[in-house]
Motif scaffolding. Structure first.
Motif, PDB file in Angstrom:
ATOM      1  N   ALA B 221       0.839  -1.199   0.000  1.00 13.04           N
ATOM      2  CA  ALA B 221       0.000   0.000   0.000  1.00 13.04           C
ATOM      3  C   ALA B 221       0.873   1.248   0.000  1.00 13.04           C
ATOM      4  O   ALA B 221       0.607   2.210  -0.721  1.00 13.04           O
ATOM      5  N   GLU B 222       1.933   1.206   0.776  1.00 12.19           N
ATOM      6  CA  GLU B 222       2.851   2.328   0.859  1.00 12.19           C
ATOM      7  C   GLU B 222       3.432   2.673  -0.511  1.00 12.19           C
ATOM      8  O   GLU B 222       3.702   3.820  -0.818  1.00 12.19           O
ATOM      9  N   LEU B 223       3.639   1.645  -1.317  1.00 13.91           N
ATOM     10  CA  LEU B 223       4.289   1.823  -2.604  1.00 13.91           C
ATOM     11  C   LEU B 223       3.294   1.928  -3.744  1.00 13.91           C
ATOM     12  O   LEU B 223       3.667   2.021  -4.899  1.00 13.91           O
ATOM     13  N   GLY B 224       2.002   1.863  -3.409  1.00 11.60           N
ATOM     14  CA  GLY B 224       0.989   1.934  -4.448  1.00 11.60           C
ATOM     15  C   GLY B 224       1.009   0.739  -5.371  1.00 11.60           C
ATOM     16  O   GLY B 224       0.768   0.833  -6.567  1.00 11.60           O
ATOM     17  N   LYS B 225       1.321  -0.439  -4.809  1.00 12.82           N
ATOM     18  CA  LYS B 225       1.327  -1.639  -5.631  1.00 12.82           C
ATOM     19  C   LYS B 225       0.287  -2.609  -5.092  1.00 12.82           C
ATOM     20  O   LYS B 225      -0.130  -2.507  -3.941  1.00 12.82           O
ATOM     21  N   ALA B 226      -0.113  -3.523  -5.930  1.00  8.31           N
ATOM     22  CA  ALA B 226      -1.069  -4.538  -5.489  1.00  8.31           C
ATOM     23  C   ALA B 226      -0.355  -5.877  -5.511  1.00  8.31           C
ATOM     24  O   ALA B 226       0.222  -6.265  -6.513  1.00  8.31           O
ATOM     25  N   VAL B 227      -0.372  -6.543  -4.383  1.00 15.25           N
ATOM     26  CA  VAL B 227       0.356  -7.798  -4.274  1.00 15.25           C
ATOM     27  C   VAL B 227      -0.526  -8.831  -3.579  1.00 15.25           C
ATOM     28  O   VAL B 227      -1.122  -8.541  -2.543  1.00 15.25           O
ATOM     29  N   ARG B 255      10.374  -7.341   1.594  1.00 12.25           N
ATOM     30  CA  ARG B 255      10.276  -5.912   1.304  1.00 12.25           C
ATOM     31  C   ARG B 255      10.983  -5.587  -0.010  1.00 12.25           C
ATOM     32  O   ARG B 255      10.490  -4.829  -0.826  1.00 12.25           O
ATOM     33  N   ASN B 256      12.140  -6.195  -0.207  1.00 13.70           N
ATOM     34  CA  ASN B 256      12.872  -6.014  -1.452  1.00 13.70           C
ATOM     35  C   ASN B 256      12.043  -6.432  -2.649  1.00 13.70           C
ATOM     36  O   ASN B 256      12.012  -5.750  -3.671  1.00 13.70           O
ATOM     37  N   SER B 257      11.402  -7.602  -2.500  1.00 13.28           N
ATOM     38  CA  SER B 257      10.609  -8.142  -3.583  1.00 13.28           C
ATOM     39  C   SER B 257       9.516  -7.170  -3.984  1.00 13.28           C
ATOM     40  O   SER B 257       9.280  -6.936  -5.164  1.00 13.28           O
ATOM     41  N   ILE B 258       8.854  -6.629  -2.977  1.00 16.58           N
ATOM     42  CA  ILE B 258       7.730  -5.739  -3.274  1.00 16.58           C
ATOM     43  C   ILE B 258       8.255  -4.417  -3.817  1.00 16.58           C
ATOM     44  O   ILE B 258       7.713  -3.845  -4.759  1.00 16.58           O
ATOM     45  N   ASP B 259       9.348  -3.935  -3.236  1.00 18.71           N
ATOM     46  CA  ASP B 259       9.859  -2.632  -3.620  1.00 18.71           C
ATOM     47  C   ASP B 259      10.553  -2.682  -4.986  1.00 18.71           C
ATOM     48  O   ASP B 259      10.220  -1.941  -5.900  1.00 18.71           O
ATOM     49  N   HIS B 260      11.514  -3.600  -5.120  1.00 20.94           N
ATOM     50  CA  HIS B 260      12.326  -3.627  -6.336  1.00 20.94           C
ATOM     51  C   HIS B 260      11.843  -4.643  -7.358  1.00 20.94           C
ATOM     52  O   HIS B 260      12.073  -4.498  -8.540  1.00 20.94           O
ATOM     53  N   GLY B 261      11.227  -5.712  -6.888  1.00 21.69           N
ATOM     54  CA  GLY B 261      10.869  -6.795  -7.804  1.00 21.69           C
ATOM     55  C   GLY B 261       9.569  -6.537  -8.525  1.00 21.69           C
ATOM     56  O   GLY B 261       9.528  -6.381  -9.742  1.00 21.69           O
ATOM     57  N   ILE B 262       8.510  -6.459  -7.736  1.00 22.80           N
ATOM     58  CA  ILE B 262       7.186  -6.325  -8.338  1.00 22.80           C
ATOM     59  C   ILE B 262       7.003  -4.894  -8.840  1.00 22.80           C
ATOM     60  O   ILE B 262       7.247  -3.930  -8.112  1.00 22.80           O
ATOM     61  N   GLU B 263       6.579  -4.780 -10.081  1.00 21.53           N
ATOM     62  CA  GLU B 263       6.490  -3.475 -10.703  1.00 21.53           C
ATOM     63  C   GLU B 263       5.191  -2.778 -10.298  1.00 21.53           C
ATOM     64  O   GLU B 263       4.285  -3.398  -9.771  1.00 21.53           O
ATOM     65  N   ALA B 264       5.131  -1.511 -10.611  1.00 24.35           N
ATOM     66  CA  ALA B 264       3.898  -0.762 -10.390  1.00 24.35           C
ATOM     67  C   ALA B 264       2.837  -1.321 -11.338  1.00 24.35           C
ATOM     68  O   ALA B 264       3.172  -1.837 -12.406  1.00 24.35           O
ATOM     69  N   PRO B 265       1.544  -1.195 -10.927  1.00 21.82           N
ATOM     70  CA  PRO B 265       0.482  -1.797 -11.749  1.00 21.82           C
ATOM     71  C   PRO B 265       0.556  -1.414 -13.225  1.00 21.82           C
ATOM     72  O   PRO B 265       0.383  -2.254 -14.099  1.00 21.82           O
TER      73      PRO B 265
END
Lengths: 143, 765
Positions: B221-227, B255-265
């Motif tokens: 949520a902090e990063l505006g991504k959906a996981v 945290r790395n995965s969500i921040d650096h791995g998974i891209e923005a929608p």
């Protein structure tokens, strides 16, 4: 400087083993085979409340099997594991001076890896073997 | 989560007790740096734990105190009495709240604002008095050093072995009954002790995983991504200390995965991925280690960027980089100070990199492995050793020898002669069918080169990562608790043993590594793709097909994927009824196709073919073999049950036309999950009595109210504006008048054909 060596018969030859490598000398009982393991691994044996891995030096050295199986074994501890190296017979423990192999002497087959020098017993040269070499999966410590 | 909370409470309480002396000392000498540091560490720890445990009040208090103390540490503020008082007020308050949490009591938060305000420079010196709390009942727990538990554990192992040896000697020498009885008592006590000691150290890895969903949600949520997070294997047990040591690396990696791995929608859409990133965390035991796998479907690691970074930072020369293979380049991520992201973010770029993660993992004797698929995702496997040294195992016998199998891996043990168990041979490969499951079969004796006695075969159904298989053994012996010690490298190298043990018999026994055996036997499990996986990643592989003799004596092929199962049925269950051949099966009626006379024999074999919810049966004479379907097929001249003919070893083999078979024989009305038609609005009574039968006969399920899990395929209403509205659910509106006065898309309510067509249209949308 003299060190203590154990004189034994192993794979049909007289050899000297550095006593620092020898944990104990035992008679082992029934050996449970370990299917699919290297052929040097004779199996597992119970030693008091411990399990040791029994190593057949003939297979490790690539020499023909001696006629009968001896229950005698030298227990050595390598990388935290106990191994029992089967020996034909044990003779003596005595201090010796180890000398490197004389120039030009190249040992055959598996002996070449295991032999690391000689000691002299009553004028007879006896090969010093490094037990680590007989144990698969353990690398000899660089001298 | 409760475990964590309890731990937090115990820890905080303990630190507070230890701190009380420091606080008094600090009060006396506010300039004492050591005291200050101790108090700073305390509030810092509390702050950290609070964020994790979602305790906002504590978090606010500790945060405020931390800020002030940090200012003191950096010399910005001077620790005068007023400041010391204010900090101590907060420390006291933290203690009170912790007690209140533990006792499940409510504690009003009045005065907390004042406490925080009192920290400010120039604030009034008044610190509100602490609210008095009811005395808590003393809790019956102590905190122990893990070292102590370790010593207890290893002492326990030795004790068990010594008892085993004693038992053996007594048996050999034939002790008198009184001694036997004493030994028996000793054994029971030792066993109980061992259980207890083991339990003190073990914890489900759930303790580690339970906090993840919240963390993933917040981070995303902090990063505006959906996981979406998938967690598997929460009940794998791990040494308590291991779990603690794994916490930081795991959190960091995720945290790395969500921040650096998974891209923005938006980037994900662009890359043709689903907007929701997929993160999967799983734990499993494999041999003598636990593997925690963290997989994401993000963009993976850009090794080129890594290399560039390494060059820029000067940690590697160009020549060195050129000499590196892909794996070595990937491993650059573990070097200090390297991250592919240029700008450190609030989430993962806190100066702690993968180098620290790796160091932490290696510290506990583990290792970390990366599998990088650029653009598709990254999978990180953390292997940690299983310090669990006593396991519950089942002994199995093959020929003369006994082996142990970990109880954890065993799903069940069945006798081959039992009901609903069959052994078949597909090609040259034996398979076992246990009830409805078809499993690869491994003959342990054959695999190990030991002579089994052939009969009296038992099957142990073993569950390994990826799937299950059946292990055939001669005998199943008793269940034992065994002290497992690691085997020598030469034995571990075989890949099929997980360790060795000395059971009561005094004969050494090997513990089998179930996953290793599957691998040695050449079993491969493939994951059935999750339903929401993108389909276009499926590679065109050879299609397997079943070769069979048809009833008319012709040899034919049918693609294996359509076959649910092949089974014998009594021919009496086949009837010509309601104009069609039908087969009675498990209380249902399934349409049957047959190309010849089935009535001659008492039983016939049928292929049960399935396409989604539709099932048909196809009577055959005999199933022969599973083969690869040749790619080239000459089509049939006229449409029929044969789609065409293929060449196999110079023979012409006809291939069944599944499309035609299902079109001709499939009962479309028999869908197991019919689409839902919601009757909505004011006139549901009329619709229920008049329309329901019509709609149901058209293959819908009709409801006037929705369960939570229901999602209608189509909504039927007579109101102008439907009450139910959801995106992608079409609404069919009925009108009472024949004339369409409003010229809208409504349908006259007695227009049966129009109504059904509109429903069908709507349900498809």
């Amino acid at each position: 400087m003299s060190r203590l060596f154990l004189i034994a018969h192993l794979a049909g030859r007289a050899v000297a083993i550095d006593s620092a490598q020898v944990d104990s000398v035992v008679d082992i009982g029934a050996i449970v085979p370990v299917p699919r393991a290297d052929k040097q691994v004779k199996g597992l044996a119970a030693l008091r409340s411990r399990v040791v891995t029994v190593i057949d030096p003939c297979a490790a050295l690539g020499v023909a099997h001696s006629s009968e199986d001896s229950a005698r074994a030298v227990v050595t501890r390598i990388d935290g594991h106990h191994y029992a190296i089967q020996v034909d017979s044990l003779e003596d423990v005595a201090p010796f001076d180890m000398v490197p192999l004389a120039s030009g002497i190249v040992l055959d087959g598996g002996w070449g890896q295991a032999g690391c020098g000689t000691v002299e017993l009553d004028g007879e040269p006896i090969l010093v073997v490094d037990l680590r070499v007989l144990v698969p999966g353990a690398l000899p410590i660089a001298a | 989560m409760d475990d964590l909370l309890q731990e937090f409470i115990a820890e905080t309480r303990e630190t507070l007790e230890a701190l009380s002396g420091e606080i008094v000392a600090w009060e006396a000498a506010p300039d004492d740096r050591e005291r200050l540091d101790a108090i700073f560490r305390f509030v810092h720890t509390v702050k950290g734990s609070c964020g994790f445990l979602d305790l906002p009040r504590l978090s606010r208090l500790s945060h405020a105190a931390e800020d002030v103390l940090a200012a003191v540490r950096s010399g910005e503020r001077h620790p005068d009495t007023r400041l010391v008082n204010a900090v101590l007020g907060i420390v006291d308050r933290i203690g009170e709240i912790v007690e209140a949490i533990d006792g499940g009591l409510a504690l009003d938060d009045s005065g907390e604002e004042l406490l925080i305000a009192a920290l400010d420079e120039g604030a009034d010196a008044t610190v509100p008095a602490a609210a008095s709390l009811p005395m808590r009942s003393p809790t019956r727990s102590v905190r122990l050093n893990v070292d102590l538990l370790d010593r207890m554990m290893s002492g326990m192992s030795d004790m068990v072995l010594a008892r085993n040896e004693l038992a053996r000697r007594l048996r050999e020498e034939g002790a008198d009954p009184a001694v036997e009885a004493a030994l028996e008592r000793l054994s029971t006590t030792v066993a109980e002790m061992r259980d207890t000691v083991t339990r003190t150290r073990m914890q489900k890895i759930d303790a580690l995983f339970s906090a993840l969903p919240r963390m993933v949600r917040d981070t995303a949520a902090e990063l505006g991504k959906a996981v979406t997070l998938h967690i598997d294997g929460s009940d794998v047990e791990l040494d308590r200390e291991m779990i603690e040591m794994m916490r930081d690396p795991l959190v960091h990696i995720i945290r790395n995965s969500i921040d650096h791995g998974i891209e923005a929608p938006s980037a994900r859409r662009g890359a043709g991925k689903r907007e929701q990133g997929r993160l999967s965390v799983s734990a499993r035991q494999s041999g003598n280690q636990i593997i925690v796998l963290i997989e994401d479907d993000g963009k993976g690691i850009d090794t080129d960027a890594l290399v560039a970074k390494a060059l820029r930072s000067g940690s590697r020369t160009e020549a060195e980089i050129r000499g590196m293979d892909e794996r070595a380049r990937l491993d650059l991520i573990f070097e200090a100070g390297i991250s592919t992201k240029e700008v450190a973010t609030a989430i993962s770029g806190r100066g702690v990199g993968m180098d620290v993660v790796r160091a932490n993992v290696e510290q506990i004797g583990g290792r970390i492995e990366l599998t990088n698929a650029p653009g598709k995702g990254l999978s990180i496997a953390i292997h940690v050793p299983l310090t669990l040294s006593i396991i519950s195992a089942i002994g199995v016998g093959v020929g003369e020898q006994r082996f142990a199998i970990s109880r954890q891996a065993i799903e069940e043990i069945v006798s081959v002669r039992g009901e609903a168990i069959r052994i078949d041979v597909l090609g040259d490969t034996p398979i076992a069918t246990v009830r409805d499951r078809r499993l690869p079969l491994v003959d342990l004796g054959g695999l190990l080169g030991l002579d089994g006695n052939g009969d009296n075969v038992m099957l142990a159904i073993l569950s390994v990562p990826g799937g299950s298989y059946a292990l055939a053994v001669d005998t199943v012996l008793d269940h034992e608790e065994l002290v497992i010690k690691p085997s020598a490298p030469a034995i571990m190298m075989t890949g099929i043993y997980a360790g060795q043990t000395l059971p009561d018999t005094g004969i050494p026994m090997l513990l089998l590594d179930c996953a290793g055996i599957a691998a040695a036997a050449g079993i491969r499990f493939w994951r059935e793709a999750p339903a929401d996986e993108v389909a276009d990643e499926v590679h065109a592989a050879a299609v397997s097909a079943l070769l069979f003799d048809d009833l008319d004596g012709v040899r034919r092929l049918v693609p294996l994927s359509a076959i649910d199962r092949v089974e014998p049925v009594a021919t009496s269950a086949i009837r010509m009824s309601a104009g069609k051949l039908r087969l009675s099966l498990d209380g249902r009626i399934v349409p049957l196709a047959a190309q010849g006379d089935w009535s001659a024999q008492p039983t016939a074999h049928v292929l049960r073919l399935r396409d989604g919810d539709t099932e048909i049966a196809y009577a055959i004479r005999e199933a022969l073999d599973i083969v690869d379907l040749p790619e080239v097929m000459l089509p049939a001249r006229t449409p029929g049950f044969v789609a065409g003919v293929v060449a196999m070893d110079d023979a012409q083999i006809e291939v069944l036309d599944l499309y035609w078979l299902f079109g001709e024989h499939g009962d479309t009305g028999q869908r197991s999950e019919p689409p839902l038609c919601l009757l909505d609005g004011a006139d549901t009574a009329w619709m229920t009595s008049f329309l329901k039968p019509v709609i149901e006969s058209a293959g819908y399920r009709v409801a006037t109210a929705l369960d939570v899990s229901d999602k209608p395929a189509v909504v039927l209403t007579m109101d102008q504006v439907p009450q139910y509205f959801a995106p992608q659910v079409s609404v069919v509106r009925l009108r009472r008048e024949v004339e369409n006065a409003a010229s809208d898309d409504s349908i006259y309510r007695y227009d049966r054909a129009g109504l059904l067509a509109a429903l069908a249209n709507g349900a498809r949308v």
